[in-house]
Design an enzyme around this catalytic site. Sequence first.
Site, PDB file in Angstrom:
ATOM      1  N   ASP A 139      -5.300  -0.179  -7.545  1.00 17.06           N
ATOM      2  CA  ASP A 139      -4.367   0.798  -6.890  1.00 17.06           C
ATOM      3  C   ASP A 139      -4.932   1.210  -5.391  1.00 17.06           C
ATOM      4  OD1 ASP A 139      -1.614   1.987  -7.173  1.00 17.06           O
ATOM      5  OD2 ASP A 139      -2.776   3.850  -6.764  1.00 17.06           O
ATOM      6  N   GLU A 140      -4.314   0.654  -4.353  1.00 18.88           N
ATOM      7  CA  GLU A 140      -4.829   0.675  -3.011  1.00 18.88           C
ATOM      8  C   GLU A 140      -5.389  -0.659  -2.936  1.00 18.88           C
ATOM      9  OE1 GLU A 140      -3.458   2.630  -1.143  1.00 18.88           O
ATOM     10  OE2 GLU A 140      -2.747   4.244  -2.377  1.00 18.88           O
ATOM     11  N   GLU A 141      -5.624  -1.024  -1.679  1.00 20.98           N
ATOM     12  CA  GLU A 141      -6.068  -2.487  -1.307  1.00 20.98           C
ATOM     13  C   GLU A 141      -7.697  -2.297  -1.450  1.00 20.98           C
ATOM     14  OE1 GLU A 141      -6.228  -5.502   2.394  1.00 20.98           O
ATOM     15  OE2 GLU A 141      -4.931  -3.805   2.508  1.00 20.98           O
ATOM     16  N   TYR A 186     -13.716   2.042  -5.260  1.00 20.14           N
ATOM     17  CA  TYR A 186     -14.150   1.056  -4.390  1.00 20.14           C
ATOM     18  C   TYR A 186     -15.203   1.594  -3.455  1.00 20.14           C
ATOM     19  CZ  TYR A 186      -9.399  -0.368  -4.974  1.00 20.14           C
ATOM     20  OH  TYR A 186      -8.038  -0.725  -5.512  1.00 20.14           O
TER      21      TYR A 186
END
Length: 268
Positions: free
Chosen positions: A218-220, A200
């Site tokens: 995986d992870e916001e 990200y």
Amino acid sequence: MNLTRVAALSREHRLEVIGLLEEQRRREAQRLFYSVYGDEDQEWGGPTILDGLVQPGQTLHARERYAQHLEFFRAGAEYRERCFMAANRVGKTFGGGGYEMATHLTGEYPDWWEGRRFKHPISAWAAGDTYLTTRDVIQLTLLGQVDYTTSRKRMDGRGIIPGHRLGRLVWHKGVEDLVDKIQIKHVPSGGWSMLGFKSYDQGRKVFQGTGRHVIWLDEEPPVDVYGECLIRTATVGGIVMLTFTPLLGLSQVVLSFLPADQRPDLAA
């Protein structure tokens, strides 16, 4: 193995036997995918893998113990975007997003599978919040650890994707030991799926491009990255999976997955 009989062999034959045993153990360590979500509890017969996550003799519980995971998988048959939002250490990454990604890449769906199925090789992305977490968590989960024991650096194949299904890979040029993309054998067709790794913190633009059948976050993710992923999967009828603990509170992404009666922003 009868040690007395082995000791009676010539040195050349003993080395051959040792080599065969090492190869058997290597292959067993690459077959974790076939040992999880079984009909009954079973012990892991392989060595320590996944940086200690799975150890010799560890009990791999039957799938009936994982009702939330099975519900997450089943939802894929109906919804193209899903979120496994839960506390830490409940198996979201390994048993949720990682396992499902392995099924789609290889086409090896277990008999009990009720989720989404692809009948052809897929193009997929897996992404985390930084390239370091992508490498140290997602890549480890899917491909295992980096192997330096041969003349050419490679992945050891001791992740959730069966090691004998790994194909040609390209290393990322800017991050040490991070795979940029890798081919995965799609068993039913005999073709190759392609898996790429992203993060990200590189911004929304790195998620632009052609369509993807599966994207696992995986992870916001930031909302703009999530929106871009929805666009990438929409063009090919693909799916987006999110697995994370909501550490950022009631963010826009979190709110989008909550029932209307639990959303404070919609309160009268």
